[in-house]
Motif scaffolding. Structure first.
Motif, PDB file in Angstrom:
ATOM      1  N   ARG A  30       0.834  -1.193   0.000  1.00  0.00           N
ATOM      2  CA  ARG A  30       0.000   0.000   0.000  1.00  0.00           C
ATOM      3  C   ARG A  30       0.873   1.249   0.000  1.00  0.00           C
ATOM      4  NH1 ARG A  30      -4.891   1.278   4.313  1.00  0.00           N
ATOM      5  NH2 ARG A  30      -5.141   3.493   3.805  1.00  0.00           N
ATOM      6  N   ASP A  31       0.554   2.201  -0.890  1.00  0.00           N
ATOM      7  CA  ASP A  31       1.290   3.463  -0.930  1.00  0.00           C
ATOM      8  C   ASP A  31       1.077   4.238   0.367  1.00  0.00           C
ATOM      9  OD1 ASP A  31       2.071   2.785  -3.470  1.00  0.00           O
ATOM     10  OD2 ASP A  31       0.565   4.036  -4.461  1.00  0.00           O
ATOM     11  N   ASP A  39      10.246   2.230   5.605  1.00  0.00           N
ATOM     12  CA  ASP A  39       9.795   0.910   5.167  1.00  0.00           C
ATOM     13  C   ASP A  39       9.652  -0.032   6.354  1.00  0.00           C
ATOM     14  OD1 ASP A  39       9.541   1.505   2.528  1.00  0.00           O
ATOM     15  OD2 ASP A  39      11.456   0.640   1.917  1.00  0.00           O
ATOM     16  N   SER A  40       8.616  -0.856   6.296  1.00  0.00           N
ATOM     17  CA  SER A  40       8.413  -1.889   7.301  1.00  0.00           C
ATOM     18  C   SER A  40       9.314  -3.088   7.000  1.00  0.00           C
ATOM     19  CB  SER A  40       6.945  -2.316   7.310  1.00  0.00           C
ATOM     20  OG  SER A  40       6.757  -3.431   8.146  1.00  0.00           O
ATOM     21  N   GLY A  92       4.849   0.317   4.875  1.00  0.00           N
ATOM     22  CA  GLY A  92       5.678   1.259   5.617  1.00  0.00           C
ATOM     23  C   GLY A  92       4.943   1.806   6.817  1.00  0.00           C
ATOM     24  N   PHE A  93       5.580   2.760   7.461  1.00  0.00           N
ATOM     25  CA  PHE A  93       4.985   3.382   8.634  1.00  0.00           C
ATOM     26  C   PHE A  93       5.456   4.825   8.740  1.00  0.00           C
ATOM     27  CE2 PHE A  93       8.876   1.235   9.937  1.00  0.00           C
ATOM     28  CZ  PHE A  93       9.539   2.188  10.693  1.00  0.00           C
ATOM     29  N   PHE A  94       4.651   5.640   9.409  1.00  0.00           N
ATOM     30  CA  PHE A  94       5.039   7.000   9.732  1.00  0.00           C
ATOM     31  C   PHE A  94       5.774   6.990  11.067  1.00  0.00           C
ATOM     32  CE2 PHE A  94       1.894   8.434   6.626  1.00  0.00           C
ATOM     33  CZ  PHE A  94       2.588   9.483   6.035  1.00  0.00           C
ATOM     34  N   ALA A  95       6.985   7.540  11.074  1.00  0.00           N
ATOM     35  CA  ALA A  95       7.767   7.678  12.296  1.00  0.00           C
ATOM     36  C   ALA A  95       7.706   9.136  12.727  1.00  0.00           C
ATOM     37  CB  ALA A  95       9.209   7.253  12.059  1.00  0.00           C
ATOM     38  N   PHE A 104       1.921   2.089  11.621  1.00  0.00           N
ATOM     39  CA  PHE A 104       1.989   1.281  10.404  1.00  0.00           C
ATOM     40  C   PHE A 104       0.771   1.541   9.531  1.00  0.00           C
ATOM     41  CE2 PHE A 104       4.980  -0.664  13.167  1.00  0.00           C
ATOM     42  CZ  PHE A 104       5.945  -1.224  12.348  1.00  0.00           C
ATOM     43  N   VAL A 105       1.016   1.610   8.238  1.00  0.00           N
ATOM     44  CA  VAL A 105      -0.036   1.922   7.273  1.00  0.00           C
ATOM     45  C   VAL A 105      -0.723   0.634   6.819  1.00  0.00           C
ATOM     46  CG1 VAL A 105      -0.516   2.875   4.980  1.00  0.00           C
ATOM     47  CG2 VAL A 105       1.129   4.009   6.499  1.00  0.00           C
TER      48      VAL A 105
END
Length: 432
Positions: free
Chosen positions: A303-304, A334-335, A342-345, A373-374
């Motif tokens: 997923r983008d 990136d996860s 991926g995820f927002f940090a 996490f997305v």
């Protein structure tokens, strides 16, 4: 891809003993920004920036270069060497970190070389041993009074913190990787306008590690190459304040599929951020930027990710003897779990430095990071706080002390371990 909890407080944290051991820090990426926020206009001086000639290394002159040899020796302890939530193992460790810096002493242009190593050895929990090193060269050519070019070549072996949300949770050994980078940049500085462009290539290669059960965890799926371009334009609205707009592009290519028949997280990222930098007289300086980031994965399996991007660095000077620093950063990473993308940090770090005496410097810092996490119901929270100080005996000898604690909690569908760790370290630095 990042070293979670390592660089935001790293921007705030200088060596404890004339360049000694640092606290682990919040919010670092494996790949640091091509163009970090620059706000120093010479109006303010922080506690750690202040010149102390009687306590600073003088170096050894070698023609038109100055050579700065240095070695740090430390001893420390931890109550949770593997950073796990159960069956914790305490241990003591030794740290030996020699380095040498060779800097040009020219009126224009610049050439610098650096080499160093950091060897950490545990008394009984030897899987946590670390062997790190770095070799790098940087240069700057001043083409005119307003135009300069700079370059960097660097290779380093480093250790990924266990707190990283991209790190395998069942790894018993320290996760080590090789990072090689080459970059080229240019800067134009006019009366009111400043422009910067930087391009770089980064290669990451991870070493396989053993799990707690004794098996081998392959890290080949994390090996990657990044090609990056960043450009920034800045306009000075006054001598102490400027507005900037920055855009960047990153092409990430993994060297192998995630597993047989499953593509990896190859992606293209675009980001734009705008804001202001300032250096106000005797009070505050810093830079604040807000913008948008979009990471699109080549494979529809992932997923983008897109949303708010932010970066801020602010220093406040309540007195000449105290500096308060705040760092904030929000990025996409990136996860490393299944086929999550991926995820927002989102990370923030606050640090206070105080000059108790001219040669006695105290510090305290606290950092917090949340990784969201997305596409899945999962998040990680990290709280880190520490206190320490350094005693500068003379220009050749310094002592440092650091005491800190980490707390991490995870929730949701990704099994991120919850753990607490308390650590302390005493170090001695010898330098010329």
């Amino acid at each position: 891809m990042r070293l979670s909890l390592v660089a935001l407080m790293g921007v705030l944290a200088l060596p404890m003993a004339a360049g000694g051991a640092q606290a682990q820090q919040v919010g670092d990426n494996l790949v640091l920004p091509n163009l970090p926020l620059d706000y120093d206009r010479g109006r303010n001086t922080s506690v750690l920036q202040r010149e102390r000639p009687e306590y600073q290394a003088q170096g050894v002159r070698a023609g038109s270069f100055l050579v700065f040899p240095r070695i740090e020796v430390g001893a420390g302890a931890t109550d949770n060497a593997y950073q796990t939530d159960s069956n914790t193992q305490g241990d003591v460790f030794a740290l030996v970190s020699p380095s040498v810096a060779v800097n040009s002493n020219w009126s224009t242009n610049e050439l610098n070389f650096n080499a160093g190593a950091q060897l950490r050895r545990f008394a009984s929990e030897t899987p946590r041993n670390e062997t790190n090193y770095n070799l790098d060269a940087t240069g700057r050519i001043d083409a005119t009074r307003t135009l300069s070019f700079n370059t960097q070549l660097r290779t380093a072996r480093a250790t990924e913190p266990r707190s990283s949300a991209a790190s395998p949770q069942d790894a018993a050994e320290s996760i080590q990787f090789q990072h090689t980078t080459a970059s080229l940049g240019t800067t134009f500085a006019g009366a009111r306008v400043r422009g910067q462009v930087a391009v770089s290539a980064d290669r990451f290669t991870f070493s396989d590690v053993r799990s707690f059960s004794g098996g081998i965890i392959s890290q080949a799926g994390r090996d990657q190459t990044l090609l990056r371009t960043t450009a920034r334009g800045e306009y000075a609205v006054s001598p102490d304040t400027s507005l900037f707009l920055q855009g960047g592009y990153t092409d990430t290519t993994y060297q192998q599929p995630l597993t047989f028949g499953i593509p990896n997280r190859d992606s293209k990222e675009y980001n734009i951020i705008g804001g202001a930098s300032f250096d106000l007289s005797a009070l505050i300086r810093g830079g604040i930027g807000l913008g948008y980031v979009s990471r699109k994965y080549n494979s529809p399996l992932y997923r983008d990710v897109s949303g708010l991007a932010a970066e801020a660095r602010i220093e406040y000077f309540p007195t000449q003897l105290t500096t308060v620093g705040l760092n904030v950063r929000r990025t996409v990473q990136d996860s490393a779990f299944g086929t999550t993308s991926g995820f927002f940090a989102t990370a923030a770090a606050l640090r206070v430095d105080h000059e108790l005496l001219r040669n006695v410097l105290l510090n305290a810092q606290v950092g917090y990071e949340q990784d969201d996490f997305v596409g899945v119901d999962a998040k990680s929270k990290i709280l880190r706080y520490s206190a320490g100080g350094r005693y500068l005996v003379n220009r050749n000898l310094g002592l440092g002390l650091l005491v800190g604690r980490d707390n991490r909690s995870g929730s949701g569908s990704i099994a991120l371990q919850t753990y607490n760790e308390t650590r302390a370290m005493l170090s001695v630095v010898l330098q010329r």
